[in-house]
Design a protein around this motif. Sequence first.
Motif, mmCIF file in Angstrom:
data_model
loop_
_atom_site.group_PDB
_atom_site.id
_atom_site.type_symbol
_atom_site.label_atom_id
_atom_site.label_comp_id
_atom_site.label_asym_id
_atom_site.label_seq_id
_atom_site.Cartn_x
_atom_site.Cartn_y
_atom_site.Cartn_z
ATOM 1 N N ALA A 93 3.706 -6.839 -4.150
ATOM 2 C CA ALA A 93 4.358 -7.140 -5.422
ATOM 3 C C ALA A 93 3.381 -7.770 -6.400
ATOM 4 O O ALA A 93 3.355 -7.421 -7.588
ATOM 5 N N LEU A 94 2.555 -8.695 -5.929
ATOM 6 C CA LEU A 94 1.564 -9.323 -6.805
ATOM 7 C C LEU A 94 0.499 -8.329 -7.255
ATOM 8 O O LEU A 94 0.018 -8.381 -8.394
ATOM 9 N N THR A 95 0.131 -7.408 -6.373
ATOM 10 C CA THR A 95 -0.824 -6.361 -6.754
ATOM 11 C C THR A 95 -0.244 -5.485 -7.850
ATOM 12 O O THR A 95 -0.938 -5.125 -8.814
ATOM 13 N N VAL A 116 -1.679 0.326 -0.613
ATOM 14 C CA VAL A 116 -2.138 0.177 -1.997
ATOM 15 C C VAL A 116 -1.669 1.413 -2.782
ATOM 16 O O VAL A 116 -0.639 1.368 -3.433
ATOM 17 N N ASP A 117 -2.404 2.510 -2.692
ATOM 18 C CA ASP A 117 -2.099 3.676 -3.512
ATOM 19 C C ASP A 117 -1.566 4.861 -2.710
ATOM 20 O O ASP A 117 -1.550 5.981 -3.197
ATOM 21 N N ARG A 118 -1.117 4.613 -1.496
ATOM 22 C CA ARG A 118 -0.514 5.669 -0.697
ATOM 23 C C ARG A 118 0.489 5.045 0.262
ATOM 24 O O ARG A 118 0.398 3.848 0.574
ATOM 25 N N PRO A 119 1.469 5.800 0.732
ATOM 26 C CA PRO A 119 2.447 5.244 1.669
ATOM 27 C C PRO A 119 1.784 4.785 2.966
ATOM 28 O O PRO A 119 0.627 5.099 3.252
ATOM 29 N N VAL A 186 2.146 0.868 -3.500
ATOM 30 C CA VAL A 186 2.245 -0.219 -4.472
ATOM 31 C C VAL A 186 1.957 0.293 -5.881
ATOM 32 O O VAL A 186 2.669 -0.022 -6.834
ATOM 33 N N VAL A 187 0.885 1.071 -6.024
ATOM 34 C CA VAL A 187 0.504 1.659 -7.312
ATOM 35 C C VAL A 187 0.227 3.143 -7.105
ATOM 36 O O VAL A 187 -0.072 3.588 -5.995
ATOM 37 N N ALA A 188 0.338 3.907 -8.186
ATOM 38 C CA ALA A 188 0.072 5.343 -8.089
ATOM 39 C C ALA A 188 -1.402 5.615 -7.845
ATOM 40 O O ALA A 188 -1.761 6.556 -7.135
ATOM 41 N N ASN A 189 -2.276 4.808 -8.438
ATOM 42 C CA ASN A 189 -3.706 4.890 -8.188
ATOM 43 C C ASN A 189 -4.313 3.530 -8.469
ATOM 44 O O ASN A 189 -3.691 2.672 -9.114
ATOM 45 N N THR A 190 -5.515 3.313 -7.991
ATOM 46 C CA THR A 190 -6.123 1.979 -8.067
ATOM 47 C C THR A 190 -6.927 1.733 -9.334
ATOM 48 O O THR A 190 -7.439 0.632 -9.524
ATOM 49 N N HIS A 211 -0.561 -3.913 9.272
ATOM 50 C CA HIS A 211 -1.433 -4.274 8.143
ATOM 51 C C HIS A 211 -2.880 -3.954 8.519
ATOM 52 O O HIS A 211 -3.661 -4.860 8.804
ATOM 53 N N PRO A 212 -3.234 -2.676 8.548
ATOM 54 C CA PRO A 212 -4.563 -2.279 9.016
ATOM 55 C C PRO A 212 -5.681 -2.902 8.173
ATOM 56 O O PRO A 212 -5.548 -3.072 6.956
ATOM 57 N N THR A 213 -6.784 -3.215 8.837
ATOM 58 C CA THR A 213 -7.938 -3.773 8.135
ATOM 59 C C THR A 213 -8.437 -2.815 7.058
ATOM 60 O O THR A 213 -8.942 -3.249 6.014
ATOM 61 N N GLU A 214 -8.286 -1.513 7.284
ATOM 62 C CA GLU A 214 -8.732 -0.533 6.293
ATOM 63 C C GLU A 214 -7.995 -0.706 4.966
ATOM 64 O O GLU A 214 -8.576 -0.507 3.883
ATOM 65 N N ILE A 215 -6.717 -1.079 5.019
ATOM 66 C CA ILE A 215 -5.957 -1.306 3.791
ATOM 67 C C ILE A 215 -6.467 -2.554 3.086
ATOM 68 O O ILE A 215 -6.576 -2.595 1.849
ATOM 69 N N ALA A 216 -6.797 -3.583 3.851
ATOM 70 C CA ALA A 216 -7.359 -4.793 3.246
ATOM 71 C C ALA A 216 -8.696 -4.492 2.570
ATOM 72 O O ALA A 216 -8.985 -4.993 1.472
ATOM 73 N N LYS A 217 -9.506 -3.666 3.219
ATOM 74 C CA LYS A 217 -10.789 -3.283 2.621
ATOM 75 C C LYS A 217 -10.572 -2.482 1.338
ATOM 76 O O LYS A 217 -11.274 -2.688 0.335
ATOM 77 N N ALA A 218 -9.603 -1.567 1.361
ATOM 78 C CA ALA A 218 -9.320 -0.772 0.168
ATOM 79 C C ALA A 218 -8.790 -1.646 -0.961
ATOM 80 O O ALA A 218 -9.130 -1.433 -2.138
ATOM 81 N N THR A 219 -7.973 -2.625 -0.625
ATOM 82 C CA THR A 219 -7.457 -3.552 -1.632
ATOM 83 C C THR A 219 -8.595 -4.348 -2.249
ATOM 84 O O THR A 219 -8.668 -4.505 -3.479
ATOM 85 N N THR A 220 -9.485 -4.838 -1.412
ATOM 86 C CA THR A 220 -10.633 -5.613 -1.900
ATOM 87 C C THR A 220 -11.506 -4.773 -2.822
ATOM 88 O O THR A 220 -11.925 -5.224 -3.895
ATOM 89 N N ALA A 221 -11.764 -3.542 -2.420
ATOM 90 C CA ALA A 221 -12.621 -2.665 -3.212
ATOM 91 C C ALA A 221 -11.983 -2.286 -4.545
ATOM 92 O O ALA A 221 -12.688 -2.031 -5.526
#
Length: 253
Positions: A93-95, A116-119, A186-190, A211-221
């Motif tokens: 939600a904050l993102t 983030v940008d995908r289900p 969360v969003v259609a694209n980053t 909550h895969p680490t890959e999603i956290a990495k994608a969020t950070t990037a």
Amino acid sequence: MESLPSGARWIARGSGDPVTLVVHGLGATPGEARIPASGLRGTRVVVTLPGHGDAPDAPTGYWNYGCIAADVLAVADEVGATRGVGVSLGSGALTRVAAEHPTRFERLALLLPATVDRPRDADAAGTLQRLADAVDAAGSDGGERLRHLIAAEVPDGAEVGDYVQRRAEALLRLGEALRELPEQSVVANTTPLASVATDVLVVAGTDDPLHPTEIAKATTAAFGRARLEVLPSSAPLLTHRREIRTLLTGFLG
């Protein structure tokens, strides 16, 4: 305690600046919802989303990131929050708020982002589907299957008290959310996140199926000014509360 038309509620603790909004994850117990607020200076505003704690059940069609983010933004504006901490669903939600209002917050701490940008991926979606099925079956088995699934998420040796029972009680009100949210992003694209004028801390755990680490990495990037911290646990909010508190107080302090 204040509330919105959707039933979302919030309560403020402490006083003065900064004002930090704290948004929990799906199915969080009241105790879990307060964990990220512990030790923060200034005013901590803990949000309770519909269907959680003492908030009323969510209105039909509520469980999408647009509605949830709108509530989170409304509370942030009402209390004058300049910082935010979100866990899982709250992180999403904050993102979403940041993507739509890139200068709204000075600092964001995003704990255990799930998408983030995908289900959600097939494994995570399958886990949530099994929880939803267990919620549906609770009327006939007394919630036994649901408690079993929750207990399986708890790392060996973790002392969690009555956590399994409390979380099962929370999820019994959230069958619709468990079915609706895995199909969403969360969003259609980053692209909008790259221009967010906010310092961001992302916290993840290792081997967390939801909550895969890959999603956290994608969020950070995706953010222009973000850093990632990975804790060695599949459920860091249960096993690494002290470390999370240190990260949050350092970042937000």
